[in-house]
Design a protein around this motif. Sequence first.
Motif, PDB file in Angstrom:
ATOM      1  N   MET A 296      23.603  51.176 -59.294  1.00  0.00           N
ATOM      2  CA  MET A 296      24.760  51.235 -58.402  1.00  0.00           C
ATOM      3  C   MET A 296      25.713  52.347 -58.817  1.00  0.00           C
ATOM      4  O   MET A 296      26.158  53.155 -57.999  1.00  0.00           O
ATOM      5  CB  MET A 296      25.487  49.885 -58.404  1.00  0.00           C
ATOM      6  CG  MET A 296      26.736  49.863 -57.533  1.00  0.00           C
ATOM      7  SD  MET A 296      27.678  48.347 -57.730  1.00  0.00           S
ATOM      8  CE  MET A 296      28.216  48.485 -59.439  1.00  0.00           C
ATOM      9  N   HIS A 297      26.017  52.404 -60.117  1.00  0.00           N
ATOM     10  CA  HIS A 297      26.927  53.452 -60.594  1.00  0.00           C
ATOM     11  C   HIS A 297      26.321  54.844 -60.406  1.00  0.00           C
ATOM     12  O   HIS A 297      27.041  55.802 -60.089  1.00  0.00           O
ATOM     13  CB  HIS A 297      27.261  53.210 -62.071  1.00  0.00           C
ATOM     14  CG  HIS A 297      28.164  52.042 -62.294  1.00  0.00           C
ATOM     15  ND1 HIS A 297      29.426  51.954 -61.738  1.00  0.00           N
ATOM     16  CD2 HIS A 297      27.994  50.893 -63.016  1.00  0.00           C
ATOM     17  CE1 HIS A 297      30.001  50.809 -62.113  1.00  0.00           C
ATOM     18  NE2 HIS A 297      29.155  50.139 -62.882  1.00  0.00           N
ATOM     19  N   GLY A 298      25.007  54.946 -60.611  1.00  0.00           N
ATOM     20  CA  GLY A 298      24.367  56.250 -60.423  1.00  0.00           C
ATOM     21  C   GLY A 298      24.456  56.723 -58.983  1.00  0.00           C
ATOM     22  O   GLY A 298      24.786  57.884 -58.710  1.00  0.00           O
ATOM     23  N   ARG A 299      24.187  55.830 -58.050  1.00  0.00           N
ATOM     24  CA  ARG A 299      24.285  56.205 -56.637  1.00  0.00           C
ATOM     25  C   ARG A 299      25.730  56.510 -56.264  1.00  0.00           C
ATOM     26  O   ARG A 299      26.002  57.409 -55.453  1.00  0.00           O
ATOM     27  CB  ARG A 299      23.742  55.090 -55.769  1.00  0.00           C
ATOM     28  CG  ARG A 299      22.237  54.894 -55.899  1.00  0.00           C
ATOM     29  CD  ARG A 299      21.754  53.773 -54.999  1.00  0.00           C
ATOM     30  NE  ARG A 299      20.307  53.626 -55.072  1.00  0.00           N
ATOM     31  CZ  ARG A 299      19.623  52.684 -54.431  1.00  0.00           C
ATOM     32  NH1 ARG A 299      20.284  51.793 -53.668  1.00  0.00           N
ATOM     33  NH2 ARG A 299      18.307  52.623 -54.543  1.00  0.00           N
ATOM     34  N   ALA A 300      26.666  55.767 -56.843  1.00  0.00           N
ATOM     35  CA  ALA A 300      28.079  56.027 -56.553  1.00  0.00           C
ATOM     36  C   ALA A 300      28.489  57.414 -57.036  1.00  0.00           C
ATOM     37  O   ALA A 300      29.227  58.132 -56.350  1.00  0.00           O
ATOM     38  CB  ALA A 300      28.952  54.953 -57.205  1.00  0.00           C
ATOM     39  N   ARG A 301      28.011  57.796 -58.220  1.00  0.00           N
ATOM     40  CA  ARG A 301      28.347  59.137 -58.721  1.00  0.00           C
ATOM     41  C   ARG A 301      27.756  60.220 -57.823  1.00  0.00           C
ATOM     42  O   ARG A 301      28.393  61.238 -57.564  1.00  0.00           O
ATOM     43  CB  ARG A 301      27.821  59.284 -60.149  1.00  0.00           C
ATOM     44  CG  ARG A 301      28.524  58.393 -61.171  1.00  0.00           C
ATOM     45  CD  ARG A 301      28.118  58.771 -62.587  1.00  0.00           C
ATOM     46  NE  ARG A 301      28.570  57.782 -63.547  1.00  0.00           N
ATOM     47  CZ  ARG A 301      27.803  56.801 -64.023  1.00  0.00           C
ATOM     48  NH1 ARG A 301      26.535  56.688 -63.617  1.00  0.00           N
ATOM     49  NH2 ARG A 301      28.291  55.927 -64.880  1.00  0.00           N
ATOM     50  N   LEU A 302      26.509  60.024 -57.375  1.00  0.00           N
ATOM     51  CA  LEU A 302      25.897  61.011 -56.478  1.00  0.00           C
ATOM     52  C   LEU A 302      26.674  61.132 -55.171  1.00  0.00           C
ATOM     53  O   LEU A 302      26.903  62.238 -54.662  1.00  0.00           O
ATOM     54  CB  LEU A 302      24.448  60.629 -56.191  1.00  0.00           C
ATOM     55  CG  LEU A 302      23.463  60.755 -57.357  1.00  0.00           C
ATOM     56  CD1 LEU A 302      22.100  60.224 -56.947  1.00  0.00           C
ATOM     57  CD2 LEU A 302      23.349  62.210 -57.814  1.00  0.00           C
ATOM     58  N   THR A 303      27.098  59.980 -54.614  1.00  0.00           N
ATOM     59  CA  THR A 303      27.860  60.017 -53.362  1.00  0.00           C
ATOM     60  C   THR A 303      29.209  60.692 -53.564  1.00  0.00           C
ATOM     61  O   THR A 303      29.659  61.487 -52.733  1.00  0.00           O
ATOM     62  CB  THR A 303      28.042  58.591 -52.823  1.00  0.00           C
ATOM     63  OG1 THR A 303      26.759  57.974 -52.657  1.00  0.00           O
ATOM     64  CG2 THR A 303      28.773  58.605 -51.492  1.00  0.00           C
ATOM     65  N   ALA A 304      29.866  60.389 -54.693  1.00  0.00           N
ATOM     66  CA  ALA A 304      31.165  61.019 -54.981  1.00  0.00           C
ATOM     67  C   ALA A 304      31.017  62.519 -55.208  1.00  0.00           C
ATOM     68  O   ALA A 304      31.848  63.320 -54.766  1.00  0.00           O
ATOM     69  CB  ALA A 304      31.802  60.356 -56.201  1.00  0.00           C
ATOM     70  N   ALA A 306      28.757  64.416 -53.911  1.00  0.00           N
ATOM     71  CA  ALA A 306      28.460  65.047 -52.630  1.00  0.00           C
ATOM     72  C   ALA A 306      29.639  64.995 -51.668  1.00  0.00           C
ATOM     73  O   ALA A 306      29.610  65.654 -50.622  1.00  0.00           O
ATOM     74  CB  ALA A 306      27.245  64.383 -51.986  1.00  0.00           C
ATOM     75  N   ALA A 307      30.685  64.225 -51.999  1.00  0.00           N
ATOM     76  CA  ALA A 307      31.862  64.085 -51.132  1.00  0.00           C
ATOM     77  C   ALA A 307      31.451  63.630 -49.732  1.00  0.00           C
ATOM     78  O   ALA A 307      31.920  64.159 -48.720  1.00  0.00           O
ATOM     79  CB  ALA A 307      32.668  65.386 -51.079  1.00  0.00           C
ATOM     80  N   ALA A 312      29.142  56.818 -47.875  1.00  0.00           N
ATOM     81  CA  ALA A 312      29.695  55.769 -48.737  1.00  0.00           C
ATOM     82  C   ALA A 312      30.241  54.616 -47.901  1.00  0.00           C
ATOM     83  O   ALA A 312      30.086  53.439 -48.260  1.00  0.00           O
ATOM     84  CB  ALA A 312      30.787  56.363 -49.632  1.00  0.00           C
ATOM     85  N   ALA A 313      30.870  54.939 -46.778  1.00  0.00           N
ATOM     86  CA  ALA A 313      31.407  53.878 -45.918  1.00  0.00           C
ATOM     87  C   ALA A 313      30.287  53.011 -45.357  1.00  0.00           C
ATOM     88  O   ALA A 313      30.417  51.778 -45.282  1.00  0.00           O
ATOM     89  CB  ALA A 313      32.222  54.507 -44.788  1.00  0.00           C
ATOM     90  N   GLU A 314      29.183  53.623 -44.936  1.00  0.00           N
ATOM     91  CA  GLU A 314      28.066  52.837 -44.432  1.00  0.00           C
ATOM     92  C   GLU A 314      27.492  51.928 -45.495  1.00  0.00           C
ATOM     93  O   GLU A 314      27.081  50.802 -45.216  1.00  0.00           O
ATOM     94  CB  GLU A 314      26.980  53.780 -43.889  1.00  0.00           C
ATOM     95  CG  GLU A 314      27.337  54.464 -42.572  1.00  0.00           C
ATOM     96  CD  GLU A 314      27.520  53.475 -41.450  1.00  0.00           C
ATOM     97  OE1 GLU A 314      26.920  52.371 -41.512  1.00  0.00           O
ATOM     98  OE2 GLU A 314      28.270  53.779 -40.514  1.00  0.00           O
ATOM     99  N   ALA A 368      40.816  58.040 -45.960  1.00  0.00           N
ATOM    100  CA  ALA A 368      40.414  57.026 -44.979  1.00  0.00           C
ATOM    101  C   ALA A 368      39.369  56.076 -45.549  1.00  0.00           C
ATOM    102  O   ALA A 368      39.333  54.891 -45.201  1.00  0.00           O
ATOM    103  CB  ALA A 368      39.875  57.712 -43.724  1.00  0.00           C
ATOM    104  N   LEU A 369      38.519  56.570 -46.459  1.00  0.00           N
ATOM    105  CA  LEU A 369      37.515  55.713 -47.082  1.00  0.00           C
ATOM    106  C   LEU A 369      38.165  54.638 -47.944  1.00  0.00           C
ATOM    107  O   LEU A 369      37.729  53.484 -47.950  1.00  0.00           O
ATOM    108  CB  LEU A 369      36.560  56.561 -47.923  1.00  0.00           C
ATOM    109  CG  LEU A 369      35.477  55.812 -48.693  1.00  0.00           C
ATOM    110  CD1 LEU A 369      34.544  55.106 -47.719  1.00  0.00           C
ATOM    111  CD2 LEU A 369      34.692  56.768 -49.584  1.00  0.00           C
ATOM    112  N   VAL A 370      39.227  54.998 -48.678  1.00  0.00           N
ATOM    113  CA  VAL A 370      39.924  54.001 -49.511  1.00  0.00           C
ATOM    114  C   VAL A 370      40.538  52.917 -48.649  1.00  0.00           C
ATOM    115  O   VAL A 370      40.424  51.712 -48.931  1.00  0.00           O
ATOM    116  CB  VAL A 370      40.993  54.717 -50.372  1.00  0.00           C
ATOM    117  CG1 VAL A 370      41.860  53.697 -51.113  1.00  0.00           C
ATOM    118  CG2 VAL A 370      40.337  55.660 -51.370  1.00  0.00           C
TER     119      VAL A 370
END
Length: 394
Positions: A296-304, A306-307, A312-314, A368-370
């Motif tokens: 989960m953290h790895g995918r979160a870092r990749l999404t962050a 990539a901006a 991330a919202a989906e 808007a994501l936050v």
Amino acid sequence: MTTTAASDVDVATAERPRRRAASLGGWLLIAVLVLAVALAASQLVASAPGARGTLDPESRADTGALALAEILRDQGIEVDVVRSRAEAAAAVDEDSTLALTNPVALSDDALAALLAPADRIVFLSTSTHLLSELGVGENASGSVASASADCAVPAFAEVGRIRPDRLFSPAPGVTGCFGDGDAAAVLVDDRDGHRSVVEGVRLFSNATLADDGNAALALALLGQTERVVWYVPSWEDTDIPGTTPDTLGSLTPEWVTPAILLLLAAGIAIAAARGRRFGPLVAETLPVTVRASETMHGRARLTAKAADAPHAAEALRDGTRRRLARRLGLAVNAGTDEVADAAADRLRVPRGSLQSLLSGPPPADDAALVAFARRLDDLETAVEGTLQTPPGET
């Protein structure tokens, strides 16, 4: 413990020769590969390009004429390939045909000396100077898509049609074939012996010999005697002083070869000093278990990194839908509308009020994501609170 330690020492001692043998074998393989590359490079530098030229009877290239030479041999005709004008003059006799391409490397006197002992000569390519020297004609303008013999030469009666690449205007007393009286692809001169001239680069090469009547024309020109002396002109056999063309070896400075060898030696030394050592593979217990939180953290870092706020919202929205479906007693694969209506009923809000949150357009930026994540969290908290308080109670 003493016995166990001794056995471990014996195993380690037995493994050392195997490791050394594997390491030595690896370095020997590298040395062989380096030597092979160096040998190939030296051969490439030492050999001049174009060692087998156009219509060379020993060349397998598309522009070579090995196929024609083999067809002649299949017909029982002896084909002697010579690369020296002295050998060619000595090999020609009354019962043989001298075949050659345009001898640009020979002077007029050398060409005359070469042709003197030959009674039957076939030029497989020509030039304006050669036409003038032979006195058989000159270049003709225009082109012909396809032509038949249309002349009184018996050998061409069964040739069929060819597609000539170049036309000539025959001189008086010279027969022109495969064209008309003003422009012909083949010139036949029987005034002093038998001399034939044709531009055969695109007719008799390996790539085009099988087209139209090309092979039949070649046999008609070269197959009238039992022996063909095929002379291959080259600049190594020239008699013109100072006209030997420069080769790669002659243009290369003398210091280039030692420099290349020095660079190869330096590369080998660097590879030996800095390269990886060959050793045993490291054993690892498989399968490897990776915790869900790490993924989960790895995918979160990749999404962050990539901006990618919409992606991330989906992901957040999909997790919320799954958790709400489970808490509301719905199927895991329940649709968005079903989850939104069930949550609205549970919260006692109008149906459709949660549709935009669970299936509307995703946020476009981080701010808007936050806000979107907070709204999803508030929705889950509100549904969780209603589950702790039975419906109907206030």
